[in-house]
Design a protein around this motif. Structure first.
Motif, PDB file in Angstrom:
ATOM      1  N   LEU A 474       0.867  -1.177   0.000  1.00 50.34           N
ATOM      2  CA  LEU A 474       0.000   0.000   0.000  1.00 50.34           C
ATOM      3  C   LEU A 474       0.907   1.232   0.000  1.00 50.34           C
ATOM      4  N   LEU A 475       0.849   2.022  -1.038  1.00 53.73           N
ATOM      5  CA  LEU A 475       1.719   3.192  -1.173  1.00 53.73           C
ATOM      6  C   LEU A 475       0.863   4.454  -1.259  1.00 53.73           C
ATOM      7  N   ASP A 476       1.147   5.404  -0.378  1.00 54.24           N
ATOM      8  CA  ASP A 476       0.384   6.653  -0.333  1.00 54.24           C
ATOM      9  C   ASP A 476       1.269   7.794  -0.848  1.00 54.24           C
ATOM     10  N   GLU A 477       0.984   8.280  -2.037  1.00 52.37           N
ATOM     11  CA  GLU A 477       1.746   9.347  -2.688  1.00 52.37           C
ATOM     12  C   GLU A 477       3.249   9.032  -2.692  1.00 52.37           C
ATOM     13  N   PRO A 478       3.650   7.917  -3.323  1.00 49.03           N
ATOM     14  CA  PRO A 478       5.046   7.483  -3.225  1.00 49.03           C
ATOM     15  C   PRO A 478       6.043   8.357  -3.989  1.00 49.03           C
ATOM     16  N   THR A 479       5.578   9.211  -4.909  1.00 43.53           N
ATOM     17  CA  THR A 479       6.543  10.015  -5.667  1.00 43.53           C
ATOM     18  C   THR A 479       6.829  11.358  -5.009  1.00 43.53           C
ATOM     19  N   ASN A 480       6.198  11.636  -3.867  1.00 42.83           N
ATOM     20  CA  ASN A 480       6.493  12.882  -3.153  1.00 42.83           C
ATOM     21  C   ASN A 480       7.986  12.966  -2.849  1.00 42.83           C
ATOM     22  N   VAL A 502      -1.625  -1.412  -4.198  1.00 42.25           N
ATOM     23  CA  VAL A 502      -2.609  -0.329  -4.186  1.00 42.25           C
ATOM     24  C   VAL A 502      -1.824   0.968  -4.008  1.00 42.25           C
ATOM     25  N   VAL A 503      -1.973   1.882  -4.955  1.00 37.87           N
ATOM     26  CA  VAL A 503      -1.202   3.128  -4.935  1.00 37.87           C
ATOM     27  C   VAL A 503      -2.162   4.307  -4.980  1.00 37.87           C
ATOM     28  N   ALA A 504      -2.113   5.157  -3.943  1.00 42.27           N
ATOM     29  CA  ALA A 504      -2.856   6.416  -3.961  1.00 42.27           C
ATOM     30  C   ALA A 504      -1.905   7.485  -4.486  1.00 42.27           C
ATOM     31  N   SER A 505      -2.271   8.101  -5.581  1.00 41.41           N
ATOM     32  CA  SER A 505      -1.369   9.080  -6.191  1.00 41.41           C
ATOM     33  C   SER A 505      -2.152  10.003  -7.117  1.00 41.41           C
ATOM     34  N   HIS A 506      -1.586  11.204  -7.307  1.00 41.74           N
ATOM     35  CA  HIS A 506      -2.124  12.136  -8.293  1.00 41.74           C
ATOM     36  C   HIS A 506      -1.189  12.248  -9.497  1.00 41.74           C
ATOM     37  N   ASP A 507      -0.129  11.433  -9.487  1.00 42.71           N
ATOM     38  CA  ASP A 507       0.872  11.472 -10.549  1.00 42.71           C
ATOM     39  C   ASP A 507       0.466  10.472 -11.633  1.00 42.71           C
ATOM     40  N   LEU A 508      -0.324  10.932 -12.601  1.00 31.86           N
ATOM     41  CA  LEU A 508      -0.867  10.022 -13.609  1.00 31.86           C
ATOM     42  C   LEU A 508       0.203   9.376 -14.480  1.00 31.86           C
ATOM     43  N   PRO A 509       1.218  10.120 -14.952  1.00 27.92           N
ATOM     44  CA  PRO A 509       2.268   9.457 -15.743  1.00 27.92           C
ATOM     45  C   PRO A 509       2.940   8.322 -14.972  1.00 27.92           C
ATOM     46  N   PHE A 510       3.169   8.523 -13.674  1.00 28.59           N
ATOM     47  CA  PHE A 510       3.767   7.476 -12.850  1.00 28.59           C
ATOM     48  C   PHE A 510       2.837   6.263 -12.778  1.00 28.59           C
TER      49      PHE A 510
END
Length: 537
Positions: A474-480, A502-510
């Motif tokens: 479970l990753l929450d905003e991992p590219t921050n 399961v990844v929560a993110s707003h980084d669509l390209p990622f």
């Protein structure tokens, strides 16, 4: 004219780790993007400029008032009004409105009679019209707290605004609003970011690299073009210098071969009595002098060629990259990994709960599914991930939270990872940390002194070393906070991971790069449903 001048500034953490060493920098009016590898000292430099940290030597001068938005906004026990720094003024206003005309209240208010109206207008401009001034900051999402903190700085109207990774945790709408605020900023702006869209709004890019700041004119795209041209020229110079070294080495070998051949011929002639002894000795001495001169000449040319190569090589960038290796785990396609009953969405006051088609009543994950969890700030994505952890899965699960609370700030990086993997030896832990660029003394650094990107790498190392190996991540905003190279390495590793994700993110390209198989949308009012988002939205 420079609005911010950093003069020979040095700073070291209490454990002796040097963050800045005799750094010089100057930032003019306009928007400047400050970039650099994770751990290069960007956040530390912003804190020193803001006065949050005191340099051990050197000085900082700033023209005008400073506004500072840190990377991690303090949340505990504060209201939105506190974060906006208007609570005292509001209390004085309310006292006056209630009939208390004590002089101290008027002194506190000053000219800020419309502070509440301005605060609400600023919140609304940033998409936070639903957030009340008395709401506790701890109930806000990570993205909402960032935008409230930004509103606080904009309300102060500072002359110099410092922003540290401001797009972390922001949803797409919030990012667009922040971009608009940055584009409209007319004062001095210094922003640390890895967000390409944000960096393409700046007037210049300042790169902190190898302990020095270099400024490039134009936005991030212009910076990339300049660096690419520089690297092409630098690589040509290195190739030419390498060719020169090889040529000088070849000529030295050939000269030595000629000298040795001549010496053998002289000895042979003397042995065959073709040359008198006195003449042979004279020729021998002459040959030795000539050989010595030629050898010295070729050695000097080789030395000069190697010096030119040594001068050319540092201009070629060869940055170390993290190597993310996920546990060798695999979940069969038909296996149920998680069964989580979901609470019904709240009903409107005085109405029965609306049943919305497509909204999930139970979240079921089977096999090595790769789920992207989308939704606006405050919709409950972080809460849902925490519920999964609390509820428990059918397989070992590991959670990387948004604020990286899994680490103990008082322990070293090594000790944090050893706590997650108690059966691993110290050498095994250090070998794993080396892949995350924590080598030697860096692995012994106290976590509380790490930059945002370094802290993430340490948390990821601890997560992936945990025993037993996770089959659900479970990753929450991992590219921050990660630089672009590290994001690419993380994406490559996740794409090869054979467990459930399961990844929560707003980084669509990622998200698109890691092979998402199901997209879910979390709505604060309707609940969890399949997302209608398509690539390119």
């Amino acid at each position: 004219m420079f609005s911010v001048v950093v003069d020979h500034v040095s700073f070291a953490w209490p454990d002796g780790t040097t963050a800045l060493d005799e750094l010089d920098a100057a930032f003019p009016a306009g928007r400047t993007g400050l970039i650099g590898r994770n751990g290069s000292g960007k956040s530390t430099l912003l804190k020193v400029i803001a006065g949050e940290l005191t340099p051990s030597s050197g000085s900082v001068s700033v023209t005008g008032e400073i506004g500072y938005l840190p990377q991690n906004v303090p949340l505990a026990g504060r209201t939105v009004s506190d974060l906006l720094e208007i609570s005292a003024t509001r209390a004085a206003l309310h006292a006056i409105e209630g009939g208390d005309v004590a002089e101290r209240h008027f002194a506190v208010v000053g000219d800020d009679w419309d502070v509440e109206e301005r605060a609400l207008a600023e919140l609304d401009r940033l998409g936070l019209g639903h957030v009340g001034l008395d709401r506790t900051v701890g109930t806000l999402s990570g993205g909402e707290s960032v935008m409230v903190a930004l509103a606080a700085q904009l309300l102060k109207r500072p002359d110099v605004l410092l922003l540290d990774e401001p797009t972390n945790n922001l949803d797409l709408d919030a990012r667009r609003r922040l971009y608009a605020a940055v584009a409209a900023w007319r004062g001095v702006l210094l922003v640390v970011s890895h967000d390409r869209a944000l960096l393409d709004l700046v007037d210049q890019v300042a790169e902190l690299r190898d302990g020095a700041v270099r400024v490039y004119g134009g936005d991030f795209s212009a910076y990339e073009e300049q660096v690419a041209a520089e690297q092409e020229a630098a690589e040509r110079m290195v190739r030419a210098a390498e060719g020169d070294v090889r040529r000088q080495q070849r000529e030295l070998i050939e000269a030595r071969t000629r000298i040795d051949r001549s010496a053998r011929q002289g000895r042979k002639a003397f042995e065959n009595k073709k040359v008198p002894k006195i003449a042979a000795n004279g020729l021998k001495r002459k040959a030795q002098v000539t050989a010595g001169k030629q050898r010295a000449l070729h050695l000097e040319k080789l030395r000069e060629a190697r010096e030119r190569l040594a001068e050319a090589e540092p201009a070629v960038r060869d940055d170390a990259e993290i190597r993310v290796e996920l546990p060798a785990t695999e979940v069969p396609a038909g296996r149920t990994v998680l069964t989580l009953p979901l609470p019904p969405p709240p009903a409107a006051p005085g109405h029965e709960r609306e049943i919305v088609a497509g909204v999930l009543e139970t979240l079921v994950i089977r096999g090595p599914e790769r789920i992207a969890l989308l939704g606006p700030n405050g919709a409950g994505k972080t809460t849902l991930l925490r519920r999964i952890v609390e509820h428990g899965a059918h397989v070992p699960v590991r959670h990387l939270p948004q604020r990286l609370e899994v680490l103990d700030d008082g322990l070293s990086v090594v000790d944090n990872v050893r706590a997650a993997a108690p059966t691993a030896t110290v050498n095994e832990v250090r070998a794993r940390l080396a892949r995350f660029l924590f080598r030697g003394d860096r692995a012994d650094q106290v976590v509380g002194t790490l930059s945002g990107g370094e802290r993430f790498r340490a948390a990821l190392a601890a997560l992936l070393s945990a025993e037993p190996a996770p089959q659900l991540l479970l990753l929450d905003e991992p590219t921050n906070n990660l630089d672009m190279s590290s994001v690419a390495q993380l994406a490559q590793a996740l794409a090869a991971y054979r467990g459930a994700l399961v990844v929560a993110s707003h980084d669509l390209p990622f998200l698109e790069s890691i092979g998402i198989t199901r997209w879910l949308w979390q709505d604060r009012e309707k609940g969890l449903s399949a997302s209608r988002l398509t690539v390119g939205d």
